[in-house]
Scaffold this motif. Structure first.
Motif, mmCIF file in Angstrom:
data_model
loop_
_atom_site.group_PDB
_atom_site.id
_atom_site.type_symbol
_atom_site.label_atom_id
_atom_site.label_comp_id
_atom_site.label_asym_id
_atom_site.label_seq_id
_atom_site.Cartn_x
_atom_site.Cartn_y
_atom_site.Cartn_z
ATOM 1 N N PRO A 97 0.828 -1.198 0.000
ATOM 2 C CA PRO A 97 0.000 0.000 0.000
ATOM 3 C C PRO A 97 0.868 1.255 0.000
ATOM 4 N N PRO A 98 0.338 2.372 -0.468
ATOM 5 C CA PRO A 98 1.121 3.615 -0.473
ATOM 6 C C PRO A 98 1.321 4.207 0.916
ATOM 7 N N HIS A 99 0.617 3.686 1.915
ATOM 8 C CA HIS A 99 0.767 4.174 3.293
ATOM 9 C C HIS A 99 0.314 3.090 4.258
ATOM 10 N N ASN A 100 0.870 3.106 5.475
ATOM 11 C CA ASN A 100 0.502 2.116 6.482
ATOM 12 C C ASN A 100 0.401 2.714 7.876
ATOM 13 N N SER A 101 0.340 4.040 7.960
ATOM 14 C CA SER A 101 0.183 4.732 9.231
ATOM 15 C C SER A 101 -0.343 6.126 8.942
ATOM 16 N N LEU A 102 -0.758 6.822 9.993
ATOM 17 C CA LEU A 102 -1.267 8.184 9.788
ATOM 18 C C LEU A 102 -0.184 9.082 9.223
ATOM 19 N N GLN A 103 1.045 8.942 9.705
ATOM 20 C CA GLN A 103 2.137 9.791 9.239
ATOM 21 C C GLN A 103 2.433 9.552 7.755
ATOM 22 N N THR A 104 2.491 8.276 7.342
ATOM 23 C CA THR A 104 2.780 7.989 5.938
ATOM 24 C C THR A 104 1.608 8.369 5.040
ATOM 25 N N PHE A 105 0.375 8.280 5.574
ATOM 26 C CA PHE A 105 -0.769 8.712 4.769
ATOM 27 C C PHE A 105 -0.742 10.217 4.550
ATOM 28 N N LEU A 106 -0.411 10.985 5.593
ATOM 29 C CA LEU A 106 -0.355 12.443 5.446
ATOM 30 C C LEU A 106 0.708 12.832 4.421
ATOM 31 N N ALA A 107 1.828 12.115 4.428
ATOM 32 C CA ALA A 107 2.873 12.370 3.432
ATOM 33 C C ALA A 107 2.363 12.024 2.030
#
Length: 241
Positions: free
Chosen positions: A35-45
């Protein structure tokens, strides 16, 4: 019968989480693709890099899913985000560990980031996701968990009580900066029948954050004692609800 947080707990020293028997459980990974993100921090990025508007339903919903995932750890849930176009209504899935059982219970989670009050229809929507559950989360001994920002209405409480499947309702408010606060927990008799008898609810103080007031948080208990707390409590004294 709905178990909820309107009770006074007398003795609440923390106790250790139960030791589980060695057993193989289904993987919580919904897809082999990264996935392109796996946490809130990586999703915000990811949102910044793709110019995703903070007002969009995808942005708001995904942020709340990660908030719920992190907050539910304090209630002994071990979860993976499965949200996406092919999630079949399942936002998170994983396991719930309780002291009364030597093995964790399987759970399917929906997260409702709605500002308005939820209706009984949300409980019926939760019931519908069982049919599309991945292998390993099918069968009778699976719990549906519904997380929302607002307290359960009378209609929602009645829908939870009457549901033909095990249902847990958890109100999680967003305190900002990735911090969630559990304000309400209730479940139906079918959850008790899976082994949750003896599990109750109490309250403790959330650790202070700079510039924020200390708040009470609803937590789970086992026979009147806090169990498996993820964060240290500001007090070990029981708080009336």
């Amino acid at each position: 019968m709905i178990r909820q947080q309107h009770r006074l707990l007398r003795s609440v020293p923390p106790i250790a989480a139960p030791k589980l028997k060695t057993k193989s459980y289904p993987s919580t990974r919904a897809s082999s693709a990264s996935p392109p993100h796996n946490s809130l921090q990586t999703f915000l990025a990811h949102a910044r890099s793709t110019n995703l508007p903070p007002t969009s339903t995808v942005y708001i919903g995904t942020c709340y899913e990660y908030l719920c995932l992190a907050t539910l750890r304090r209630l002994s849930f071990t979860l993976t985000r499965s949200g996406g176009r092919s999630d079949r209504g399942i936002d998170l899935l994983g396991h719930w560990t309780i002291p009364s059982l030597p093995f964790p219970l399987r759970v399917l989670v929906q997260c409702k980031a709605l500002k308005a009050k939820t209706s009984p229809e949300t409980v019926r929507e939760l019931e519908g996701i069982f049919a599309g559950a991945p292998i390993g989360w099918r069968g009778e001994n699976v719990i549906g968990v519904l997380c929302a920002k607002r307290e359960a209405t009378k209609g929602v409480r009645e829908a939870v009580r009457r549901s033909a499947v095990p249902v847990i309702w958890i109100m999680i408010e967003d305190l900002g900066q990735g911090r969630g606060n559990v304000r309400q927990i209730l479940w139906n008799q079918r959850v008790n029948q899976l082994g949750a008898e003896g599990v109750g609810v109490g309250a403790r103080y959330l650790p202070e954050a700079e510039g924020q007031k200390v708040k009470q948080e609803v937590v789970l208990t086992w026979k009147g004692e806090f169990w498996n707390p993820d964060e240290p409590s500001k007090t070990d004294d029981p708080l009336p609800l």
